[in-house]
Design an enzyme around this catalytic site. Structure first.
Site, mmCIF file in Angstrom:
data_model
loop_
_atom_site.group_PDB
_atom_site.id
_atom_site.type_symbol
_atom_site.label_atom_id
_atom_site.label_comp_id
_atom_site.label_asym_id
_atom_site.label_seq_id
_atom_site.Cartn_x
_atom_site.Cartn_y
_atom_site.Cartn_z
ATOM 1 N N PHE A 1 -7.877 -11.648 7.212
ATOM 2 C CA PHE A 1 -8.788 -10.904 7.148
ATOM 3 C C PHE A 1 -10.007 -11.880 6.374
ATOM 4 C CE2 PHE A 1 -11.324 -7.578 4.924
ATOM 5 C CZ PHE A 1 -11.773 -6.615 5.957
ATOM 6 N N ASP B 1 -0.834 -9.817 1.362
ATOM 7 C CA ASP B 1 -1.704 -8.698 1.616
ATOM 8 C C ASP B 1 -1.222 -7.545 2.432
ATOM 9 O OD1 ASP B 1 -3.939 -6.937 2.093
ATOM 10 O OD2 ASP B 1 -5.504 -8.471 1.728
ATOM 11 N N TYR C 1 -6.832 3.015 0.897
ATOM 12 C CA TYR C 1 -7.658 4.075 1.760
ATOM 13 C C TYR C 1 -7.301 4.097 3.286
ATOM 14 C CZ TYR C 1 -10.503 -0.501 1.728
ATOM 15 O OH TYR C 1 -10.809 -1.721 1.985
ATOM 16 N N LYS C 2 -6.434 3.063 3.512
ATOM 17 C CA LYS C 2 -6.031 2.941 5.042
ATOM 18 C C LYS C 2 -4.930 3.995 5.162
ATOM 19 C CE LYS C 2 -8.143 -1.457 5.458
ATOM 20 N NZ LYS C 2 -8.072 -3.036 5.390
ATOM 21 N N ARG D 1 -9.797 -1.080 18.663
ATOM 22 C CA ARG D 1 -8.390 -0.916 17.777
ATOM 23 C C ARG D 1 -8.242 0.523 17.759
ATOM 24 N NH1 ARG D 1 -8.426 -3.607 11.837
ATOM 25 N NH2 ARG D 1 -10.190 -1.992 11.718
HETATM 26 C C1 LIG Z 1 -9.052 -3.691 4.585
HETATM 27 C C2 LIG Z 1 -8.478 -4.910 3.975
HETATM 28 C C3 LIG Z 1 -9.037 -5.447 2.806
HETATM 29 C C4 LIG Z 1 -10.116 -4.479 2.171
HETATM 30 O O1 LIG Z 1 -10.695 -5.161 1.103
HETATM 31 P P1 LIG Z 1 -11.414 -4.597 0.203
HETATM 32 O O2 LIG Z 1 -11.686 -5.380 -1.099
HETATM 33 O O3 LIG Z 1 -10.741 -3.313 -0.454
HETATM 34 O O4 LIG Z 1 -12.686 -4.070 0.720
HETATM 35 C C5 LIG Z 1 -8.501 -6.730 2.326
HETATM 36 N N1 LIG Z 1 -7.737 -7.457 3.192
HETATM 37 C C6 LIG Z 1 -6.988 -6.999 4.171
HETATM 38 C C7 LIG Z 1 -5.931 -7.731 4.941
HETATM 39 C C8 LIG Z 1 -7.649 -5.655 4.666
HETATM 40 O O5 LIG Z 1 -6.990 -5.256 5.785
#
Ligand SMILES: *Cc1c(COP(=O)(O)O)cnc(C)c1O
Length: 409
Positions: free
Chosen positions: A117, A194, A219-220, A369
Site C-alpha cells: 500500500f 500489515d 474500519y475495513k 475492486r
Molecule cells: C487501508 C490500509 C492502510 C490505511 O492506513 P491508515 O493509516 O489507517 O489510513 C494502511 N495499509 C494498508 C495495507 C491498507 O490496506
C-alpha cells in the site's frame, strides 16, 4: 437463492444497518458497514461522558485499548497481551519500523515490495531516510503478485526488517506469511505484516508463524467505522526489548506518578503513547464481537465461496466483453476482494454507483475492486452486481462518465 439459503452466516446480515432497497455494497474492504450495536455503544459512552465525566477513565476507558486489543488478538492467532488498539495504521507502522531499526542498529536495510500500500511505502521511505537505512522495493513482474522467491533473494544479513502487506490492496493477492516470516528470521531480520485487508477476512496465525510485528486497521472488514483507531501487534518475547518510538505518558510504567523520567511500561503497554480516541475506539467493538461470534474459519469459507462465485460469473459474462481478472485465480492466493480490469474502469465504476446502485471502488489505472464481506454480503448481491456490470457494458452507458474527476475513489 439456494447458495444464500445454505449460508451458515446468513443471519449476521441482520446485525448491520442495511437500508431496504439501498445499494449493493461491495466496498467493505475500504469501509465496512455499520453494525446495529454501534448506536447503543456510542449512546452509552455519551451518557458516561455526560454523567461520569472524568470518572469514566477508570470505568473502562483507560483499559479499552488493551481490552479491545485482546479481542482482536483472538482474530489474528495472537496472545491476548500482544495486541494494542491505537493511532492509525500508518502511525503504528512508523512506530514499529523505527523500533525495528533501533533493535538491530548494525543492520541497514529494509525490504518491502512494490505492491505494498502506498502509505506503507511512504512510511518505510521516511524511516529509511531518517535512520540512514536503505529501502529495497521488490518489483512485481505481472503487476498483481510478488512471488516469495523474489522476496527471498532480496534478503541478506544486513536486513533489519521485512515489511509486507499480507493481502495486496489492489489485486487481493496473499503473501505466504509463514514462509516469508521464516525467510526473514533465517537472515536474522524481523518480519512485520500489515493486516489491513486480512483482519476479519483472512485468518492469520501470528503465533504459529512466529511473526514479530504487525499493524492493521479496524474500519475495513472489522467494521469499526470511519477513522476508527488501528491496531498493532508485537510478539510477546520482543516487547520488552523494543523501544517505543513515541515515548508518551501512557506508555510509561506508572503514568499517574507523573515522573519526569521515562520508564517504559512492561509488555504491550509501552507502545501506547497519548490519550486514545474513546468514542471511535469503543464503537469498533461491535464489529469485532460479530467476527468473534462468527469465527474466522466460517468467515474465510464464505469469503472464498463468494469470490469464487464472482469469478465464475466474470468468466462467463464479463471476460467475453473485454474485462480482465486482476486477482489470483487460485483462492488460496486470494483475499476477500476481486479486482476486475477494464480500460474504462473509472467510468464503469461511476456508472455502477450512480446508475445501478452497486458500490465497488476504483484503483488507478484500471482496477475495479469488488470486496465481499462475509458477514453481510450475499451470493445474490454478487450475482446482481455482476449482471449490472454486464448491463453497463452492453448499453455502453458508462461512456457518459468518461473524463469525470472524482476526489475519492
Ligand atoms: C487501508 C490500509 C492502510 C490505511 O492506513 P491508515 O493509516 O489507517 O489510513 C494502511 N495499509 C494498508 C495495507 C491498507 O490496506
Amino acid at each position: 437463492m439456494r447458495l444464500d439459503a445454505a449460508d451458515p452466516l446468513r443471519e449476521f446480515r441482520f446485525q448491520f444497518e442495511i437500508e431496504e432497497h439501498g445499494p449493493i455494497y461491495l466496498d467493505g474492504n475500504s469501509l465496512g458497514r455499520m453494525p446495529k450495536a454501534v448506536r447503543g455503544i456510542v449512546e452509552q459512552e455519551l451518557n458516561r461522558w455526560s454523567n461520569r465525566l472524568v470518572r469514566g477513565w477508570p470505568e473502562g476507558w483507560m483499559e479499552a485499548p488493551i481490552r479491545l486489543g485482546s479481542k482482536i488478538a483472538q482474530l489474528l492467532g495472537a496472545e491476548d497481551d500482544e495486541v494494542l488498539v491505537a493511532d492509525s495504521t500508518s502511525i503504528n507502522l512508523y512506530k514499529l519500523v523505527v523500533a525495528a531499526l533501533a533493535y538491530q542498529p548494525g543492520r541497514r536495510r529494509i525490504v518491502t515490495d512494490a505492491l505494498n500500500f502506498p502509505s506503507d511505502i511512504y512510511v518505510l521511505q521516511a524511516a529509511a531516510r531518517r535512520f540512514n537505512a536503505e529501502l529495497t522495493v521488490v518489483p512485481s513482474q505481472d503487476g498483481f503478485r510478488v512471488h516469495p522467491e523474489e522476496i527471498e533473494v532480496a534478503l541478506d544479513e544486513d536486513v533489519a526488517l521485512l515489511s509486507l502487506t499480507h493481502c495486496a490492496f489492489k489485486s487481493g493477492a496473499l503473501h505466504d506469511m509463514p514462509r516469508l516470516t521464516e525467510a526473514a528470521h533465517r537472515v536474522g531480520a524481523l518480519a512485520l505484516w500489515d493486516l489491513s485487508h486480512s483482519a476479519g477476512a483472512v485468518p492469520v496465525d501470528l503465533k504459529g508463524c512466529r511473526a514479530d510485528l504487525a499493524v492493521g486497521c479496524t474500519y475495513k472488514y472489522l467494521n469499526g467505522g470511519p477513522g476508527a483507531p488501528a491496531f498493532l501487534f508485537v510478539r510477546r518475547e520482543l516487547q520488552d526489548s523494543l523501544e517505543s518510538t513515541i515515548q508518551g505518558w501512557l506508555g510509561h510504567a506508572a503514568p499517574f506518578e507523573f515522573d519526569p523520567d521515562y520508564r517504559p511500561a512492561p509488555g504491550i503497554r509501552r507502545f501506547r503513547d497519548g490519550t486514545p480516541p474513546i468514542l471511535s475506539m469503543l464503537a469498533a467493538e461491535a464489529g469485532i464481537d460479530l467476527l468473534l461470534e462468527a469465527g474466522m474459519d466460517q468467515v474465510r469459507a464464505k469469503s472464498i465461496a463468494l469470490t469464487e462465485f464472482l469469478i465464475e460469473i466474470w468468466e462467463a459474462r464479463l471476460a467475453p466483453l473485454g474485462v480482465a481478472l486482476a486477482s489470483p485465480r487460485d483462492s488460496n492466493l486470494r483475499g476477500s476482494h476481486v479486482s476486475l480490469r477494464h480500460p474504462d474502469g473509472l467510468a464503469i465504476d461511476q456508472a455502477l454507483i450512480e446508475e445501478k446502485g452497486v458500490i465497488p471502488d476504483f484503483r488507478a489505472p484500471d482496477n475495479i475492486r469488488f470486496g465481499v464481506a462475509p458477514l453481510y454480503n450475499s451470493f445474490s448481491e454478487v450475482a446482481e452486481a455482476m449482471l449490472k456490470f454486464e448491463a453497463v457494458l452492453a448499453s455502453e452507458s458508462y461512456k457518459r462518465f468518461r473524463g469525470r474527476s472524482v476526489s475519492v475513489t
